[in-house]
Design an enzyme around this catalytic site. Structure first.
Site, PDB file in Angstrom:
ATOM      1  N   THR A  60       9.517  41.448 -17.358  1.00  0.00           N
ATOM      2  CA  THR A  60      10.415  40.297 -17.300  1.00  0.00           C
ATOM      3  C   THR A  60      11.151  40.213 -18.638  1.00  0.00           C
ATOM      4  OG1 THR A  60       8.747  38.834 -18.194  1.00  0.00           O
ATOM      5  CG2 THR A  60       8.814  39.045 -15.814  1.00  0.00           C
ATOM      6  N   GLU A  71       9.355  39.373 -10.476  1.00  0.00           N
ATOM      7  CA  GLU A  71       7.997  39.202  -9.936  1.00  0.00           C
ATOM      8  C   GLU A  71       7.967  39.219  -8.417  1.00  0.00           C
ATOM      9  OE1 GLU A  71       9.421  37.517 -12.313  1.00  0.00           O
ATOM     10  OE2 GLU A  71       8.046  36.681 -13.766  1.00  0.00           O
ATOM     11  N   LYS A 108      15.907  15.967 -19.442  1.00  0.00           N
ATOM     12  CA  LYS A 108      15.187  14.743 -19.079  1.00  0.00           C
ATOM     13  C   LYS A 108      15.871  13.559 -19.763  1.00  0.00           C
ATOM     14  CE  LYS A 108      11.051  17.202 -18.049  1.00  0.00           C
ATOM     15  NZ  LYS A 108      10.817  18.431 -18.788  1.00  0.00           N
ATOM     16  N   TRP A 142      15.439  13.553 -14.153  1.00  0.00           N
ATOM     17  CA  TRP A 142      15.902  14.920 -14.422  1.00  0.00           C
ATOM     18  C   TRP A 142      17.368  15.117 -14.057  1.00  0.00           C
ATOM     19  CZ3 TRP A 142      11.594  18.809 -12.464  1.00  0.00           C
ATOM     20  CH2 TRP A 142      10.428  18.584 -13.207  1.00  0.00           C
TER      21      TRP A 142
HETATM   22  P1  AMP Z   1      14.913  38.042 -13.185  1.00  0.00           P
HETATM   23  O1  AMP Z   1      13.481  38.298 -13.031  1.00  0.00           O
HETATM   24  O2  AMP Z   1      15.492  38.577 -14.449  1.00  0.00           O
HETATM   25  O3  AMP Z   1      15.696  38.454 -11.981  1.00  0.00           O
HETATM   26  O4  AMP Z   1      15.091  36.462 -13.322  1.00  0.00           O
HETATM   27  C1  AMP Z   1      14.642  35.599 -12.322  1.00  0.00           C
HETATM   28  C2  AMP Z   1      15.199  34.226 -12.560  1.00  0.00           C
HETATM   29  O5  AMP Z   1      16.618  34.236 -12.486  1.00  0.00           O
HETATM   30  C3  AMP Z   1      14.778  33.213 -11.530  1.00  0.00           C
HETATM   31  O6  AMP Z   1      13.496  32.701 -11.762  1.00  0.00           O
HETATM   32  C4  AMP Z   1      15.870  32.167 -11.659  1.00  0.00           C
HETATM   33  O7  AMP Z   1      15.635  31.290 -12.749  1.00  0.00           O
HETATM   34  C5  AMP Z   1      17.088  32.990 -11.982  1.00  0.00           C
HETATM   35  N1  AMP Z   1      17.860  33.228 -10.761  1.00  0.00           N
HETATM   36  C6  AMP Z   1      17.878  34.308  -9.984  1.00  0.00           C
HETATM   37  N2  AMP Z   1      18.749  34.164  -8.975  1.00  0.00           N
HETATM   38  C7  AMP Z   1      19.296  32.946  -9.106  1.00  0.00           C
HETATM   39  C8  AMP Z   1      20.257  32.198  -8.369  1.00  0.00           C
HETATM   40  N3  AMP Z   1      20.865  32.693  -7.301  1.00  0.00           N
HETATM   41  N4  AMP Z   1      20.547  30.963  -8.810  1.00  0.00           N
HETATM   42  C9  AMP Z   1      19.956  30.443  -9.904  1.00  0.00           C
HETATM   43  N5  AMP Z   1      19.056  31.098 -10.644  1.00  0.00           N
HETATM   44  C10 AMP Z   1      18.730  32.337 -10.252  1.00  0.00           C
END
Ligand code: AMP
Length: 542
Positions: A185, A330, A439, A444
């Site tokens: 990640t 994940e 907040k 929120w």
């Molecule tokens: P990654 O593991 O780098 O793909 O990041 C995952 C995170 O990206 C998620 O937990 C979200 O916070 C954000 N994310 C992925 N897709 C979206 C989406 N369509 N809209 C908003 N946030 C997103």
């Protein structure tokens, strides 16, 4: 009593066997780092991946060994993945946009033994090779003619390395739960954490993602994964495309509007996928040149929230359907997709765009719920937001080495760290990352909603909202914007545009204009960095 059906372990290399047997002539086209466009087929990739397996085995690599890759999307990169998996190894994608020290940290954590690397990333390798003691072999994804003359690091070129093998190789067989892939990640807070995919999870994820109400992939599709293989498995496309025999078009290192357009046009791409920042570049290019997208049928947008204005531009100006998707490293990564169920089949205009701002619903294989801080499930009413949790065969049950234990509970739910609500028809909408939510007076405020709204203003290129400490309300929103070239709207103008479209108390207290908004290595707005930059900022009334 057990069923009497055959044991047929779900192994990733069976995907490539299938592609070669049924869709052997289907092309994989890649823009190479050396420059030219390279054309190959599933048959070729299959044969050459077997040679890569053979060569890895000859060099002493096998079951469980982590084999890193540092490359753009290309046919050779795919061969390296399947070659590594074919000997029972674990392909481990590294993100070249990280700092070399971060890459070395991740490689050491994973104990990578071999590395496939594109020519473009040799400077990174030279900087870190002696800092990763487990690393025994470096294979450059090129041929002998393109190898650098002098390098302080010992390495071989891929073509000569596989060229020594005859390709007469039987993939290794093992339990389908065997690890096959790894991706860390981005680690916006704390150290990056390793996600370890299994053959079973990747095969099931590919089966899930090709469904009509997911990516809707078939052999007639020409798919361009602009999303890199090092970003959450290129959203599974290196597995799902060969599973159905879709043609793949790899953009290689060039992701600017003109280069992406060139491939979309010449290769007649029908479906493509990437984060919003890539599409901003393409849309500006199209606007400047007046070019259209006659072949493209749909675009999958995720990784960050897809702004309404982007969906509108693709659908109304270019007749390209937007599928807003959400997922995580994940989760292999697909978690939900914004395709319309029959109940929304007749939506059009603003009503459709409203629904497309949501991240969509979970396909079979992904269970989701939202809970409050006490772990009580919240109603699916489209407004009560809380912690988004997921479960499924493509969802991690732990991180490599036992990091981040607190995100997994006893019932198997993984806490995504996202804040969301789900409506009565199952459509989920992310309102924030839990660490970014503002907040204000105990309530929120969703920063994503405000950002989406702000970029709907015709003069705004990109927007980010962060919370600024406030003596009365704890925190209040500050809107940070980059304007489009040649435009200089007044702050009041933007606030007026937003007025009435969100609850009054959500309205940003002020607007700050900047030249640049920092992004993470996977293209997300780096709010930690923005919070640092604006640490001393105070509102007039604060
Ligand atoms: P990654 O593991 O780098 O793909 O990041 C995952 C995170 O990206 C998620 O937990 C979200 O916070 C954000 N994310 C992925 N897709 C979206 C989406 N369509 N809209 C908003 N946030 C997103």
């Amino acid at each position: 009593m057990l069923g009497l059906m055959q044991e047929w372990p779900l192994l990733c290399h069976k995907i490539l066997d299938y592609a070669a047997a049924q869709h052997g002539d289907r092309e994989i086209v890649s823009r190479s780092v050396e420059g030219p466009i390279v054309r190959t087929t599933y048959s070729d990739i299959h044969a050459r991946a077997k040679k890569a397996s053979q060569a890895l085995e000859a060099d002493g690599f096998g079951l469980g060994d982590r084999i890193a890759t540092l490359g753009w999307n290309s046919a050779r990169h795919m061969e390296a993945w399947y070659g590594a998996m074919g000997v029972g190894g674990v392909y481990h994608t590294l993100n070249p946009r990280l700092f070399p020290e971060q890459i070395a940290w991740i490689m050491n954590h994973a104990e990578d033994k071999a590395l496939f690397v594109d020519l473009s990333f040799l400077p990174i390798v030279e900087a870190i090779a002696d800092k990763v003691p487990s690393l025994r072999k470096i294979i450059v994804l090129t041929d002998a003619d393109h190898m650098p003359e002098n390098s302080k690091v010992e390495m071989v070129d891929y073509e000569s390395w596989i060229g020594r093998q005859d390709g007469d190789y039987a993939w290794k067989q093992f339990d389908e739960n065997t690890a096959c892939g790894m991706c860390y990640t981005s680690g916006t807070t704390g150290d990056p954490k390793g996600v370890l995919y299994s053959h079973r999870s990747n095969v099931l994820h590919a089966l899930i993602s090709v469904q009509p109400d997911a990516l809707n992939l078939g052999s007639n599709e020409v798919i361009m994964p602009v999303v890199p293989m090092f970003h959450a498995n290129a959203w599974g496309i290196a597995h799902s495309a060969p599973m159905v025999g879709a043609k793949i078009v790899n953009p290689g290192p060039l992701m600017d509007g003109a280069s992406i357009y060139e491939l979309l046009d010449t290769e007649k791409v029908t479906m493509t996928a990437a984060v919003p920042t890539v599409w901003l570049m393409l849309l500006s290019y199209l606007e400047e040149t007046g070019k259209k997208l006659p072949h493209l049928n749909r675009v999958v947008i995720g990784g960050s929230a897809c702004p309404r204005a982007m969906t509108e531009a693709f659908q109304n100006d270019y007749d390209v359907q937007v599928i807003h998707a959400w997922g995580m490293t994940e989760m292999s990564p697909l978690g939900s997709l914004g395709v319309m169920k029959p109940v929304y089949g007749d939506l059009e205009g603003d009503a459709l765009l409203d629904m497309q701002e949501k991240q969509g619903y979970a396909p079979f294989g992904v269970e989701m719920l939202v809970t409050d801080d006490e772990n009580s499930e919240l109603p699916w009413d489209g407004k009560t937001f809380g912690k988004l949790k997921v479960r499924g065969p493509g969802v991690a049950r732990a991180y490599f080495g036992g990091a981040g234990e607190e995100q997994f509970d006893e019932e198997g739910w993984f806490d995504t760290g996202d804040v969301a609500h789900i409506n009565a028809n199952g459509y989920m909408q992310i309102t924030d990352r839990s660490k970014d939510v503002i907040k204000s007076g105990g309530e929120w405020i969703s920063t994503i909603d405000l950002e989406n709204l702000a970029v709907g203003h015709p003069d705004i290129q990109e927007a980010a909202v962060i919370g600024i400490v406030h003596p009365k309300w704890d925190e209040r929103p500050l809107l940070i914007c980059i304007t489009k070239e040649g435009k200089s709207p007044a702050a009041e103008d933007i606030l007026e545009f937003m007025q009435g479209k969100v609850a009054k108390w959500w309205m940003p207290n002020a607007v700050a204009f900047v030249e640049e908004i920092p992004h993470t290595a996977t293209g997300k707005i780096q709010k930690t960095e923005l919070r640092k930059q604006f640490a001393d900022y105070r509102f007039d009334d604060g």
